[in-house]
Design a protein around this motif. Structure first.
Motif, PDB file in Angstrom:
ATOM      1  N   HIS A  49       0.863  -1.187   0.000  1.00  0.00           N
ATOM      2  CA  HIS A  49       0.000   0.000   0.000  1.00  0.00           C
ATOM      3  C   HIS A  49       0.896   1.232   0.000  1.00  0.00           C
ATOM      4  N   VAL A  50       0.605   2.186  -0.864  1.00  0.00           N
ATOM      5  CA  VAL A  50       1.353   3.443  -0.915  1.00  0.00           C
ATOM      6  C   VAL A  50       0.465   4.546  -0.339  1.00  0.00           C
ATOM      7  N   ASN A  51       1.010   5.267   0.619  1.00  0.00           N
ATOM      8  CA  ASN A  51       0.261   6.228   1.439  1.00  0.00           C
ATOM      9  C   ASN A  51       0.563   7.662   0.998  1.00  0.00           C
ATOM     10  N   ALA A  52       0.451   7.940  -0.306  1.00  0.00           N
ATOM     11  CA  ALA A  52       0.954   9.187  -0.876  1.00  0.00           C
ATOM     12  C   ALA A  52       0.280  10.423  -0.297  1.00  0.00           C
ATOM     13  N   GLU A  53      -1.034  10.443  -0.222  1.00  0.00           N
ATOM     14  CA  GLU A  53      -1.745  11.651   0.205  1.00  0.00           C
ATOM     15  C   GLU A  53      -1.375  12.059   1.619  1.00  0.00           C
ATOM     16  N   GLU A  54      -1.408  11.097   2.532  1.00  0.00           N
ATOM     17  CA  GLU A  54      -1.074  11.423   3.918  1.00  0.00           C
ATOM     18  C   GLU A  54       0.396  11.813   4.054  1.00  0.00           C
ATOM     19  N   ALA A  55       1.294  11.085   3.363  1.00  0.00           N
ATOM     20  CA  ALA A  55       2.722  11.379   3.460  1.00  0.00           C
ATOM     21  C   ALA A  55       3.015  12.802   3.004  1.00  0.00           C
ATOM     22  N   LEU A  56       2.418  13.225   1.905  1.00  0.00           N
ATOM     23  CA  LEU A  56       2.638  14.585   1.403  1.00  0.00           C
ATOM     24  C   LEU A  56       2.029  15.620   2.339  1.00  0.00           C
ATOM     25  N   ALA A  57       0.897  15.297   2.969  1.00  0.00           N
ATOM     26  CA  ALA A  57       0.271  16.231   3.912  1.00  0.00           C
ATOM     27  C   ALA A  57       1.160  16.440   5.136  1.00  0.00           C
ATOM     28  N   VAL A  58       1.731  15.361   5.659  1.00  0.00           N
ATOM     29  CA  VAL A  58       2.640  15.481   6.811  1.00  0.00           C
ATOM     30  C   VAL A  58       3.883  16.264   6.405  1.00  0.00           C
ATOM     31  N   ALA A  59       4.408  15.991   5.219  1.00  0.00           N
ATOM     32  CA  ALA A  59       5.576  16.712   4.733  1.00  0.00           C
ATOM     33  C   ALA A  59       5.297  18.208   4.616  1.00  0.00           C
ATOM     34  N   ALA A  60       4.125  18.555   4.082  1.00  0.00           N
ATOM     35  CA  ALA A  60       3.761  19.970   3.948  1.00  0.00           C
ATOM     36  C   ALA A  60       3.631  20.635   5.315  1.00  0.00           C
ATOM     37  N   HIS A  77      11.255  17.213  15.951  1.00  0.00           N
ATOM     38  CA  HIS A  77      12.247  16.154  16.063  1.00  0.00           C
ATOM     39  C   HIS A  77      13.297  16.349  14.966  1.00  0.00           C
ATOM     40  N   PRO A  78      14.567  16.065  15.243  1.00  0.00           N
ATOM     41  CA  PRO A  78      15.614  16.250  14.223  1.00  0.00           C
ATOM     42  C   PRO A  78      15.345  15.504  12.913  1.00  0.00           C
ATOM     43  N   MET A  79      14.569  14.424  12.981  1.00  0.00           N
ATOM     44  CA  MET A  79      14.283  13.649  11.775  1.00  0.00           C
ATOM     45  C   MET A  79      12.946  14.020  11.145  1.00  0.00           C
ATOM     46  N   ALA A  80      12.286  15.050  11.639  1.00  0.00           N
ATOM     47  CA  ALA A  80      10.990  15.448  11.102  1.00  0.00           C
ATOM     48  C   ALA A  80      11.086  15.688   9.601  1.00  0.00           C
ATOM     49  N   VAL A 115       4.885   2.203  18.161  1.00  0.00           N
ATOM     50  CA  VAL A 115       5.974   2.740  17.330  1.00  0.00           C
ATOM     51  C   VAL A 115       5.422   3.710  16.284  1.00  0.00           C
ATOM     52  N   ILE A 116       4.210   3.474  15.810  1.00  0.00           N
ATOM     53  CA  ILE A 116       3.599   4.380  14.838  1.00  0.00           C
ATOM     54  C   ILE A 116       3.217   5.696  15.515  1.00  0.00           C
ATOM     55  N   GLU A 117       2.740   5.631  16.738  1.00  0.00           N
ATOM     56  CA  GLU A 117       2.463   6.856  17.491  1.00  0.00           C
ATOM     57  C   GLU A 117       3.724   7.710  17.600  1.00  0.00           C
ATOM     58  N   LYS A 118       4.862   7.057  17.831  1.00  0.00           N
ATOM     59  CA  LYS A 118       6.117   7.788  17.962  1.00  0.00           C
ATOM     60  C   LYS A 118       6.577   8.350  16.618  1.00  0.00           C
ATOM     61  N   VAL A 119       6.366   7.590  15.557  1.00  0.00           N
ATOM     62  CA  VAL A 119       6.698   8.076  14.214  1.00  0.00           C
ATOM     63  C   VAL A 119       5.834   9.287  13.866  1.00  0.00           C
ATOM     64  N   ARG A 120       4.554   9.218  14.187  1.00  0.00           N
ATOM     65  CA  ARG A 120       3.663  10.349  13.911  1.00  0.00           C
ATOM     66  C   ARG A 120       4.051  11.567  14.754  1.00  0.00           C
ATOM     67  N   ALA A 121       4.368  11.359  16.028  1.00  0.00           N
ATOM     68  CA  ALA A 121       4.737  12.469  16.900  1.00  0.00           C
ATOM     69  C   ALA A 121       5.991  13.171  16.402  1.00  0.00           C
ATOM     70  N   ALA A 122       6.919  12.395  15.820  1.00  0.00           N
ATOM     71  CA  ALA A 122       8.155  12.962  15.276  1.00  0.00           C
ATOM     72  C   ALA A 122       7.956  13.538  13.878  1.00  0.00           C
ATOM     73  N   LEU A 234      16.804   5.860  14.383  1.00  0.00           N
ATOM     74  CA  LEU A 234      15.439   5.333  14.376  1.00  0.00           C
ATOM     75  C   LEU A 234      15.170   4.490  15.614  1.00  0.00           C
ATOM     76  N   HIS A 235      16.153   3.715  16.043  1.00  0.00           N
ATOM     77  CA  HIS A 235      16.013   2.887  17.242  1.00  0.00           C
ATOM     78  C   HIS A 235      15.743   3.763  18.467  1.00  0.00           C
ATOM     79  N   GLU A 236      16.480   4.847  18.609  1.00  0.00           N
ATOM     80  CA  GLU A 236      16.247   5.755  19.733  1.00  0.00           C
ATOM     81  C   GLU A 236      14.840   6.357  19.678  1.00  0.00           C
ATOM     82  N   LEU A 237      14.360   6.638  18.469  1.00  0.00           N
ATOM     83  CA  LEU A 237      13.041   7.246  18.310  1.00  0.00           C
ATOM     84  C   LEU A 237      11.930   6.297  18.762  1.00  0.00           C
TER      85      LEU A 237
END
Length: 516
Positions: A49-60, A77-80, A115-122, A234-237
């Motif tokens: 599954h490719v999550n293009a719309e959401e990924a671009l929205a978070v990037a914007a 976050h430094p990796m935002a 882990v997804i909650e942490k990815v979203r928070a970052a 990523l492990h620390e995150l």
């Protein structure tokens, strides 16, 4: 190929913070890469599954925050803004989570994994969900209900498993970061055969909440990247205690990035590196053994003290694992019955009873490998056989843990080839489950003992990647990052660059295959 997608995650993050590249540009470059090489009859097929719309929205959103400046920008976050791919065994809101099984086709989770909650928070944009062996059962990603993932180094070969999709996505420059799960080597073995870095953290140091359980006492989420430093970041995150996971450790996340940076100096003076006698030699391809011996020589030149250690019970680890794991599989997958969870398939004829609905659903929803492991595990747990099989396997597990304890009295880290062979051709082991299971012979002991392990690229054999594995005591993940980063530095100095840069035909091979 866009230069953006060839950057490491750490280098891309620096450019994002400096304003040299926007997150939207970075995400779009990776989405373009996915569109170019992932589809088609001979595409990599790393993504389900490719999550293009959401990924671009978070990037914007990240770009807007950085452009505005102020406290919110400083708090990022430094990796935002750095994109990431996620193994389709980890539940995510807004994207299907299928475990590569017909049983969960189209299922949308109502909650995110920790882990997804942490990815979203970052604010790391999620590019999508990656392919795997069904319910993480396999070493080749040939057991996905949605088709094979191809190894970017050779499209006729497997990318490892079960997390072949995540490893292939990173190797094919479709994502700079990915999340995987490792039950018996499912992050490290794909890393080895795709020339990427794969890490299995200490059991319990990264929350398993939201990872669809295969074998609960063995499963562990971890990073898949192209550099050791990226894995450490990523492990620390994603690491840290989670009260929703009863097996989660309360330990604070160690300084893994600092350990990786220390290792990147290439100095291992005073570090004792133990060569596991039982995980070398017979059964390992000549090219794999040769690259391993060369890596040992480099470690010694860097100041490491090389010692040989014996772990006599490791020879029983494979057998013990393939009793413990199927037993836990049998228990964990019992809920997918068409009544409580999963698709529902009604019997074509005869009375409509719960038993018949369950039978029809599981027959249609599960693939052959999943059925094989459920049957094996149910047998091992059955009355009259529990003590002889499951109970004996747990005793072997204790012996493996004792072997590790004794070995770590003699060495700070242990080292071995990650896999006994390079990537094999599709179908070459499909009819021989035992031959397939032997791919995990070097990785399984770490899961039985709960210790951390890392696989780093160790060179090429017949033009295909070889992985070198470092193991450390539980809670000492920093040691594998230091040793892994040191070997990475030493080999890059030898080669004049990263392993993946030693294959200029890589991108052309993928693109040619995807165009056919």
């Amino acid at each position: 190929m866009s230069e953006i997608i060839k950057l490491s995650a750490a280098a891309l993050a620096e450019k994002l913070r400096a304003g040299e590249v926007t997150s939207v540009e970075a995400v779009q470059a990776h989405l373009d890469r996915i569109a170019a090489v992932d589809g088609g009859e001979r595409g990599v097929h790393a993504f389900l599954h490719v999550n293009a719309e959401e990924a671009l929205a978070v990037a914007a959103e990240v770009d807007a925050i950085r452009a505005a400046g102020g406290a919110e920008a400083e708090a990022l976050h430094p990796m935002a803004g750095v994109p990431i791919a996620v193994k389709d065994l980890i539940v995510t809101v807004g994207q299907p989570t299928t475990a590569a099984s017909k049983m969960l086709e189209g299922w949308m989770s109502p909650y995110d994994a920790t882990v997804i909650e942490k990815v979203r928070a970052a604010k790391l944009p999620m590019l999508g969900k990656t392919n795997l062996d069904e319910f993480a059962m396999g070493s080749s990603t040939e057991h996905s209900a949605y088709g094979n993932t191809r190894n970017p180094w050779d499209l006729d070969r497997i990318p490892g498993g079960s997390g072949g999709g995540s490893a292939a996505a990173v190797a094919a420059f479709e994502a700079p970061l990915a999340l995987g799960t490792d039950t018996g080597g499912s992050i490290r073995q794909p890393g080895a055969v795709t020339g990427t870095v794969g890490v299995k953290p200490t059991y319990g140091s990264v929350s398993r909440y939201g990872a669809i359980a295969m074998a609960s006492s063995l499963d562990q989420i971890g990073p898949v990247t192209r550099t050791v430093l990226d894995s450490a970041i990523l492990h620390e995150l994603i690491g840290g205690h989670d009260e929703r996971d009863s097996t989660s450790l309360t330990d604070p996340v160690p300084s893994l990035v600092e350990a990786a940076k220390l290792g990147a100096t290439g100095d291992l003076t005073g570090v004792r590196v133990g060569v596991i006698k039982e995980l070398t030699g017979e059964g390992y391809e000549a090219g794999v053994q040769a690259r391993f011996d060369e890596s040992l020589a480099l470690l010694a030149e860097a100041g490491a003290e090389i010692v040989e250690v014996h772990c006599p019970n490791f020879k029983y680890a494979l057998g013990a694992y393939y009793l413990i794991m199927p037993s836990e599989v049998s228990s964990n997958l019992a809920k997918f019955d068409g009544v409580r969870y999963g698709q529902r398939v009604l019997p074509e004829e005869g009375p409509l009873t719960i038993e018949r609905v369950m039978g029809s659903t599981r027959a249609a929803g599960f693939g052959d490998e999943v059925k094989r492991r459920i049957i094996l595990g149910t047998y091992a747990l059955s009355a009259g056989y529990y003590d002889a099989y499951y109970g004996s396997a747990q005793k072997v597990r204790t012996l493996v843990q004792r072997d590790f304890a004794a070995a770590f009295e003699q060495a700070d880290v242990l080292v071995s080839p990650t896999s006994p062979n390079v990537a094999f051709e599709f179908g070459s082991k499909s009819d021989d489950p035992l031959a397939m299971y032997l791919n995990d012979v070097a990785t399984i002991p770490a899961n039985l003992a709960g210790v951390p392990g890392i696989s780093v690229p160790g060179g090429l054999s017949e033009g295909l990647p070889v992985g070198i594995q470092f193991l450390a005591p539980a809670r000492e993940d920093a040691r594998v990052y230091r040793a892994g980063a040191a070997l990475e530095k030493l080999l890059e100095d030898k080669w004049g660059g990263a392993l993946i840069d030693q294959a200029p035909e890589l991108a052309a091979a993928i693109e040619e295959g995807a165009a056919r």
